[in-house]
Design a protein around this motif. Structure first.
Motif, PDB file in Angstrom:
ATOM      1  N   ALA A 135     -33.457   3.387 -19.875  1.00 29.11           N
ATOM      2  CA  ALA A 135     -33.264   2.173 -19.073  1.00 29.11           C
ATOM      3  C   ALA A 135     -32.834   0.995 -19.945  1.00 29.11           C
ATOM      4  O   ALA A 135     -31.930   0.234 -19.573  1.00 29.11           O
ATOM      5  N   ILE A 136     -33.451   0.844 -21.099  1.00 30.09           N
ATOM      6  CA  ILE A 136     -33.104  -0.253 -22.018  1.00 30.09           C
ATOM      7  C   ILE A 136     -31.670  -0.092 -22.511  1.00 30.09           C
ATOM      8  O   ILE A 136     -30.888  -1.053 -22.538  1.00 30.09           O
ATOM      9  N   ALA A 137     -31.303   1.119 -22.896  1.00 34.50           N
ATOM     10  CA  ALA A 137     -29.941   1.376 -23.380  1.00 34.50           C
ATOM     11  C   ALA A 137     -28.911   1.093 -22.293  1.00 34.50           C
ATOM     12  O   ALA A 137     -27.851   0.512 -22.559  1.00 34.50           O
ATOM     13  N   PHE A 138     -29.217   1.481 -21.064  1.00 36.02           N
ATOM     14  CA  PHE A 138     -28.326   1.220 -19.929  1.00 36.02           C
ATOM     15  C   PHE A 138     -28.126  -0.286 -19.764  1.00 36.02           C
ATOM     16  O   PHE A 138     -27.003  -0.764 -19.631  1.00 36.02           O
ATOM     17  N   ALA A 139     -29.209  -1.031 -19.791  1.00 38.36           N
ATOM     18  CA  ALA A 139     -29.138  -2.481 -19.601  1.00 38.36           C
ATOM     19  C   ALA A 139     -28.351  -3.156 -20.733  1.00 38.36           C
ATOM     20  O   ALA A 139     -27.547  -4.069 -20.477  1.00 38.36           O
ATOM     21  N   LEU A 140     -28.551  -2.728 -21.964  1.00 34.09           N
ATOM     22  CA  LEU A 140     -27.843  -3.329 -23.098  1.00 34.09           C
ATOM     23  C   LEU A 140     -26.336  -3.096 -23.017  1.00 34.09           C
ATOM     24  O   LEU A 140     -25.538  -3.992 -23.317  1.00 34.09           O
ATOM     25  N   SER A 141     -25.934  -1.902 -22.620  1.00 37.50           N
ATOM     26  CA  SER A 141     -24.501  -1.611 -22.550  1.00 37.50           C
ATOM     27  C   SER A 141     -23.838  -2.301 -21.357  1.00 37.50           C
ATOM     28  O   SER A 141     -22.616  -2.435 -21.313  1.00 37.50           O
ATOM     29  N   ALA A 142     -24.634  -2.774 -20.409  1.00 35.53           N
ATOM     30  CA  ALA A 142     -24.085  -3.412 -19.207  1.00 35.53           C
ATOM     31  C   ALA A 142     -23.342  -4.711 -19.524  1.00 35.53           C
ATOM     32  O   ALA A 142     -22.363  -5.039 -18.848  1.00 35.53           O
ATOM     33  N   VAL A 143     -23.758  -5.433 -20.529  1.00 42.31           N
ATOM     34  CA  VAL A 143     -23.089  -6.693 -20.877  1.00 42.31           C
ATOM     35  C   VAL A 143     -21.651  -6.413 -21.315  1.00 42.31           C
ATOM     36  O   VAL A 143     -20.697  -7.044 -20.835  1.00 42.31           O
ATOM     37  N   TYR A 144     -21.479  -5.467 -22.226  1.00 45.05           N
ATOM     38  CA  TYR A 144     -20.124  -5.069 -22.648  1.00 45.05           C
ATOM     39  C   TYR A 144     -19.324  -4.576 -21.449  1.00 45.05           C
ATOM     40  O   TYR A 144     -18.152  -4.941 -21.261  1.00 45.05           O
ATOM     41  N   ASN A 145     -19.949  -3.739 -20.627  1.00 44.22           N
ATOM     42  CA  ASN A 145     -19.287  -3.156 -19.468  1.00 44.22           C
ATOM     43  C   ASN A 145     -18.754  -4.249 -18.543  1.00 44.22           C
ATOM     44  O   ASN A 145     -17.610  -4.184 -18.090  1.00 44.22           O
ATOM     45  N   TYR A 146     -19.568  -5.253 -18.279  1.00 41.20           N
ATOM     46  CA  TYR A 146     -19.141  -6.335 -17.394  1.00 41.20           C
ATOM     47  C   TYR A 146     -17.919  -7.056 -17.963  1.00 41.20           C
ATOM     48  O   TYR A 146     -16.911  -7.227 -17.272  1.00 41.20           O
ATOM     49  N   LEU A 147     -18.005  -7.484 -19.192  1.00 45.80           N
ATOM     50  CA  LEU A 147     -16.916  -8.266 -19.783  1.00 45.80           C
ATOM     51  C   LEU A 147     -15.628  -7.459 -19.894  1.00 45.80           C
ATOM     52  O   LEU A 147     -14.536  -7.961 -19.595  1.00 45.80           O
ATOM     53  N   ALA A 148     -15.734  -6.210 -20.308  1.00 48.77           N
ATOM     54  CA  ALA A 148     -14.535  -5.377 -20.450  1.00 48.77           C
ATOM     55  C   ALA A 148     -13.902  -5.086 -19.090  1.00 48.77           C
ATOM     56  O   ALA A 148     -12.670  -5.118 -18.952  1.00 48.77           O
ATOM     57  N   ASN A 149     -14.716  -4.819 -18.084  1.00 56.04           N
ATOM     58  CA  ASN A 149     -14.156  -4.591 -16.749  1.00 56.04           C
ATOM     59  C   ASN A 149     -13.569  -5.869 -16.162  1.00 56.04           C
ATOM     60  O   ASN A 149     -12.520  -5.841 -15.516  1.00 56.04           O
ATOM     61  N   TYR A 150     -14.221  -6.975 -16.376  1.00 65.86           N
ATOM     62  CA  TYR A 150     -13.745  -8.262 -15.850  1.00 65.86           C
ATOM     63  C   TYR A 150     -12.356  -8.582 -16.404  1.00 65.86           C
ATOM     64  O   TYR A 150     -11.442  -8.914 -15.650  1.00 65.86           O
ATOM     65  N   TYR A 151     -12.207  -8.490 -17.718  1.00 65.69           N
ATOM     66  CA  TYR A 151     -10.953  -8.895 -18.348  1.00 65.69           C
ATOM     67  C   TYR A 151      -9.909  -7.794 -18.427  1.00 65.69           C
ATOM     68  O   TYR A 151      -8.717  -8.039 -18.236  1.00 65.69           O
ATOM     69  N   PHE A 152     -10.322  -6.568 -18.719  1.00 60.32           N
ATOM     70  CA  PHE A 152      -9.374  -5.496 -19.008  1.00 60.32           C
ATOM     71  C   PHE A 152      -9.083  -4.624 -17.789  1.00 60.32           C
ATOM     72  O   PHE A 152      -7.925  -4.420 -17.427  1.00 60.32           O
ATOM     73  N   THR A 153     -10.096  -4.106 -17.149  1.00 57.04           N
ATOM     74  CA  THR A 153      -9.878  -3.143 -16.076  1.00 57.04           C
ATOM     75  C   THR A 153      -9.320  -3.803 -14.820  1.00 57.04           C
ATOM     76  O   THR A 153      -8.318  -3.353 -14.269  1.00 57.04           O
ATOM     77  N   PHE A 154      -9.979  -4.838 -14.353  1.00 57.54           N
ATOM     78  CA  PHE A 154      -9.624  -5.425 -13.064  1.00 57.54           C
ATOM     79  C   PHE A 154      -8.921  -6.774 -13.183  1.00 57.54           C
ATOM     80  O   PHE A 154      -8.518  -7.340 -12.176  1.00 57.54           O
ATOM     81  N   GLN A 155      -8.779  -7.309 -14.402  1.00 60.98           N
ATOM     82  CA  GLN A 155      -8.146  -8.608 -14.637  1.00 60.98           C
ATOM     83  C   GLN A 155      -8.586  -9.611 -13.561  1.00 60.98           C
ATOM     84  O   GLN A 155      -7.775 -10.217 -12.871  1.00 60.98           O
ATOM     85  N   ALA A 156      -9.886  -9.749 -13.446  1.00 57.88           N
ATOM     86  CA  ALA A 156     -10.474 -10.563 -12.381  1.00 57.88           C
ATOM     87  C   ALA A 156     -10.082 -12.027 -12.507  1.00 57.88           C
ATOM     88  O   ALA A 156      -9.903 -12.543 -13.606  1.00 57.88           O
ATOM     89  N   THR A 157      -9.949 -12.653 -11.365  1.00 60.70           N
ATOM     90  CA  THR A 157      -9.640 -14.082 -11.330  1.00 60.70           C
ATOM     91  C   THR A 157     -10.793 -14.885 -10.734  1.00 60.70           C
ATOM     92  O   THR A 157     -10.727 -16.105 -10.697  1.00 60.70           O
ATOM     93  N   HIS A 158     -11.814 -14.203 -10.261  1.00 58.96           N
ATOM     94  CA  HIS A 158     -12.999 -14.885  -9.719  1.00 58.96           C
ATOM     95  C   HIS A 158     -13.743 -15.590 -10.847  1.00 58.96           C
ATOM     96  O   HIS A 158     -13.639 -15.209 -12.001  1.00 58.96           O
ATOM     97  N   LYS A 159     -14.518 -16.561 -10.485  1.00 58.67           N
ATOM     98  CA  LYS A 159     -15.375 -17.212 -11.467  1.00 58.67           C
ATOM     99  C   LYS A 159     -16.471 -16.230 -11.873  1.00 58.67           C
ATOM    100  O   LYS A 159     -16.904 -15.396 -11.085  1.00 58.67           O
TER     101      LYS A 159
END
Length: 146
Positions: free
Chosen positions: A63-87
């Motif tokens: 559970a701890i490892a999952f939570a720690l990797s989530a921060v990277y996952n969010y930022l990489a998906n926001y900028y790279f995968t989906f090129q999000a424009t939302h705040k």
């Protein structure tokens, strides 16, 4: 001595890096898998370090490892995968809900698989596989949809 200009490449020719970059840009699911794969590698690294170096129970380490990797996952998906424009305020709240759901699913599956399988890493592989498709769908159609 005069400098000879470098021969320019034909506009029709592309380097392997340029072709790969275009492929990634055109294939959102491939980018999602790439980000997810690197986030999963981080998660497994954290899992192994926590299990092998601490006396923490394996389910808690997962559970701890999952939570720690989530921060990277969010930022990489926001900028790279989906090129999000939302705040970030909007996307990160939705992402947090998905992380909690993913964490619950990962932890439940890991708990069950760890009882049945001979090694905790095999249990984590099963838990990772179970969450992959639901995470992609939630990311694509809820968190980062335009």
């Amino acid at each position: 001595m005069s400098a000879t200009p470098l021969k320019s490449t034909n506009s029709g020719e592309q380097s392997a890096l340029q072709r790969w970059s275009r492929y990634l840009y055109q294939h959102q699911f491939v980018r999602f898998l790439l980000v997810g794969g690197t986030a999963t590698a981080l998660q497994y690294l954290f899992l192994v370090l926590l299990v092998e170096l601490t006396g923490t129970p394996k389910v808690a380490c997962s559970a701890i490892a999952f939570a720690l990797s989530a921060v990277y996952n969010y930022l990489a998906n926001y900028y790279f995968t989906f090129q999000a424009t939302h705040k970030h305020r909007e996307s990160s709240l939705k992402f947090a809900v998905v992380v909690v759901l993913g964490l619950a699913l990962n932890t439940l599956v890991f708990y069950i698989a760890d009882i049945v399988l001979p090694h905790y890493l095999l249990a984590q592989i099963i838990a990772t596989g179970v969450t992959l498709i639901s995470n992609f769908l939630l990311h694509k159609f809820w968190i980062y949809r335009s």
